[in-house]
Write a protein that holds these residues in place. Structure first.
Motif, PDB file in Angstrom:
ATOM      1  N   LYS A  85       0.833  -1.204   0.000  1.00  0.00           N
ATOM      2  CA  LYS A  85       0.000   0.000   0.000  1.00  0.00           C
ATOM      3  C   LYS A  85       0.868   1.256   0.000  1.00  0.00           C
ATOM      4  O   LYS A  85       0.611   2.211  -0.734  1.00  0.00           O
ATOM      5  N   GLN A  86       1.914   1.250   0.825  1.00  0.00           N
ATOM      6  CA  GLN A  86       2.802   2.410   0.885  1.00  0.00           C
ATOM      7  C   GLN A  86       3.526   2.606  -0.443  1.00  0.00           C
ATOM      8  O   GLN A  86       3.678   3.736  -0.926  1.00  0.00           O
ATOM      9  N   SER A  87       3.944   1.496  -1.055  1.00  0.00           N
ATOM     10  CA  SER A  87       4.639   1.588  -2.339  1.00  0.00           C
ATOM     11  C   SER A  87       3.720   2.148  -3.420  1.00  0.00           C
ATOM     12  O   SER A  87       4.135   2.977  -4.248  1.00  0.00           O
ATOM     13  N   LEU A  88       2.442   1.710  -3.416  1.00  0.00           N
ATOM     14  CA  LEU A  88       1.494   2.214  -4.399  1.00  0.00           C
ATOM     15  C   LEU A  88       1.217   3.700  -4.195  1.00  0.00           C
ATOM     16  O   LEU A  88       1.099   4.455  -5.168  1.00  0.00           O
ATOM     17  N   GLU A  89       1.120   4.120  -2.926  1.00  0.00           N
ATOM     18  CA  GLU A  89       0.901   5.545  -2.648  1.00  0.00           C
ATOM     19  C   GLU A  89       2.073   6.379  -3.144  1.00  0.00           C
ATOM     20  O   GLU A  89       1.887   7.461  -3.712  1.00  0.00           O
ATOM     21  N   ASN A  90       3.294   5.873  -2.954  1.00  0.00           N
ATOM     22  CA  ASN A  90       4.479   6.588  -3.436  1.00  0.00           C
ATOM     23  C   ASN A  90       4.479   6.662  -4.961  1.00  0.00           C
ATOM     24  O   ASN A  90       4.847   7.687  -5.543  1.00  0.00           O
ATOM     25  N   MET A  91       4.059   5.564  -5.606  1.00  0.00           N
ATOM     26  CA  MET A  91       4.042   5.541  -7.063  1.00  0.00           C
ATOM     27  C   MET A  91       3.004   6.525  -7.611  1.00  0.00           C
ATOM     28  O   MET A  91       3.263   7.234  -8.589  1.00  0.00           O
ATOM     29  N   VAL A  92       1.819   6.569  -6.956  1.00  0.00           N
ATOM     30  CA  VAL A  92       0.772   7.500  -7.393  1.00  0.00           C
ATOM     31  C   VAL A  92       1.240   8.944  -7.248  1.00  0.00           C
ATOM     32  O   VAL A  92       1.006   9.778  -8.128  1.00  0.00           O
ATOM     33  N   SER A  94       4.296  10.003  -7.334  1.00  0.00           N
ATOM     34  CA  SER A  94       5.293  10.259  -8.377  1.00  0.00           C
ATOM     35  C   SER A  94       4.626  10.484  -9.727  1.00  0.00           C
ATOM     36  O   SER A  94       5.025  11.371 -10.496  1.00  0.00           O
ATOM     37  N   MET A  95       3.579   9.699 -10.020  1.00  0.00           N
ATOM     38  CA  MET A  95       2.868   9.867 -11.289  1.00  0.00           C
ATOM     39  C   MET A  95       2.167  11.209 -11.363  1.00  0.00           C
ATOM     40  O   MET A  95       2.088  11.812 -12.444  1.00  0.00           O
ATOM     41  N   GLN A  96       1.662  11.700 -10.210  1.00  0.00           N
ATOM     42  CA  GLN A  96       1.024  13.016 -10.199  1.00  0.00           C
ATOM     43  C   GLN A  96       2.022  14.096 -10.609  1.00  0.00           C
ATOM     44  O   GLN A  96       1.692  15.017 -11.364  1.00  0.00           O
ATOM     45  N   ASP A  98       4.690  13.650 -12.486  1.00  0.00           N
ATOM     46  CA  ASP A  98       4.979  13.484 -13.916  1.00  0.00           C
ATOM     47  C   ASP A  98       3.859  14.064 -14.773  1.00  0.00           C
ATOM     48  O   ASP A  98       4.110  14.682 -15.814  1.00  0.00           O
TER      49      ASP A  98
END
Length: 239
Positions: A85-92, A94-96, A98
Motif C-alpha cells: 500500500k505504501q509503495s502504491l501511494e508513493n508511485m501514485v 510520483s505519477m502526479q 509526472d
C-alpha cells in the motif's frame, strides 16, 4: 506427606465453560477495544492483539502449533499488504508529479477541443478537424457568431476515411474581415445518402493546467475562449 494441589491451576480447570478468568476477560476487552477503534485492523493493532492472546492463553490449553503458524501467516500477509500500500501511494504521488510536468508542457500549445470555441485573434486562421470513419461525399462548415448567426459557410469536397482538416480564414461570406472574438463551428457531413453533424475538434491554445476540484485528479486544460476541457478528451495536439 500429602501434596497440596496447585490452586491456581486447579481453579482454571474447574471453572465452568461460560465463566472467564480475569486474564481472559482482559484479553477479550482489549480485542473489543481494538475492533471498535477503527473499521480495519492495522499492523500495530494486529500485533497488539496477537501478543495479548499469547500472554493470556490458558496454560492447560495453549494455542496449537497449527493455529500459531496460521496467525503468523496472517501477520506476514498484513505486513506485506501494508508495505505494498505504501509503495502504491508513493508511485501514485510520483505519477502526479509526472502528469503535472506533462500538463505544463502543453501551455502555449494548441489542442483539439471537442465543440470548443473558434477563437478569432488578429485575423489568424482557425483550424479544426472532424473524424470520418467512413469518409464523406461532402462537408458543409458553418461559422456562427456569439449570437448564433451564420456568418460564413464553406463547402469541402469528398473526403477519405480518417481525420479531415478544416480551416476558416476569419472572413465572412462576402470577404470582409470579421472582428476578433468567439465563434463556433458546425459541420454537416453527407455520406452514402445520410447526413450527420459530427463533433468538431477546434484547435485552441492552452493557457493553464489544473487538477483542482476534480475527485479523480483529472487534469483540466483552460483554453482560449474561457472553455475548460479534460486532458482525457484531447485527441489532437499541435502548434
Amino acid at each position: 506427606m500429602a501434596i497440596t494441589p496447585n490452586t491456581t491451576t486447579s481453579g482454571l480447570s474447574s471453572l465452568p465453560s461460560n465463566i472467564m478468568t480475569a486474564a481472559q476477560y482482559k484479553a477479550q476487552q482489549d480485542a473489543a477495544a481494538l475492533k471498535s477503534s477503527s473499521s480495519g485492523m492495522g499492523q500495530a493493532a494486529f500485533l497488539t492483539l496477537f501478543t495479548t492472546q499469547l500472554k493470556n492463553q490458558d496454560p492447560l490449553e495453549p494455542v496449537k502449533n497449527e493455529a500459531f503458524v496460521a496467525q503468523l501467516a496472517q501477520f506476514s500477509q498484513l505486513e506485506a499488504t501494508t508495505s505494498m500500500k505504501q509503495s502504491l501511494e508513493n508511485m501514485v504521488a510520483s505519477m502526479q508529479g509526472d502528469r503535472m510536468l506533462a500538463g505544463s508542457s502543453l501551455i502555449g500549445r494548441k489542442v483539439g477541443v471537442p465543440n470548443g470555441p473558434a477563437v478569432l485573434l488578429s485575423g489568424q486562421p482557425v483550424n479544426a478537424n472532424i473524424d470520418l470513419p467512413a469518409g464523406a461525399d461532402g462537408i458543409k462548415l458553418e461559422v456562427l457568431n456569439d449570437k448564433g448567426q451564420t456568418v460564413r459557410t464553406q463547402i469541402f469536397g469528398a473526403q477519405m476515411p480518417g481525420s479531415a482538416s478544416l480551416s476558416w480564414d476569419g472572413l465572412d461570406d462576402v470577404g470582409n474581415n470579421l472582428p476578433d472574438g468567439n465563434y463556433r463551428f458546425v459541420a454537416t457531413v453527407t455520406s452514402a445518402g445520410k447526413t450527420t453533424q459530427p463533433t468538431v475538434n477546434t484547435l485552441a491554445t492552452v493557457r493553464s493546467v489544473s487538477s483542482a476540484g476534480t475527485a479523480d485528479n483529472t487534469w483540466l486544460l483552460e483554453v482560449d475562449g474561457g472553455k475548460t476541457v479534460s486532458m482525457n478528451d484531447v485527441k489532437r495536439i499541435g502548434y
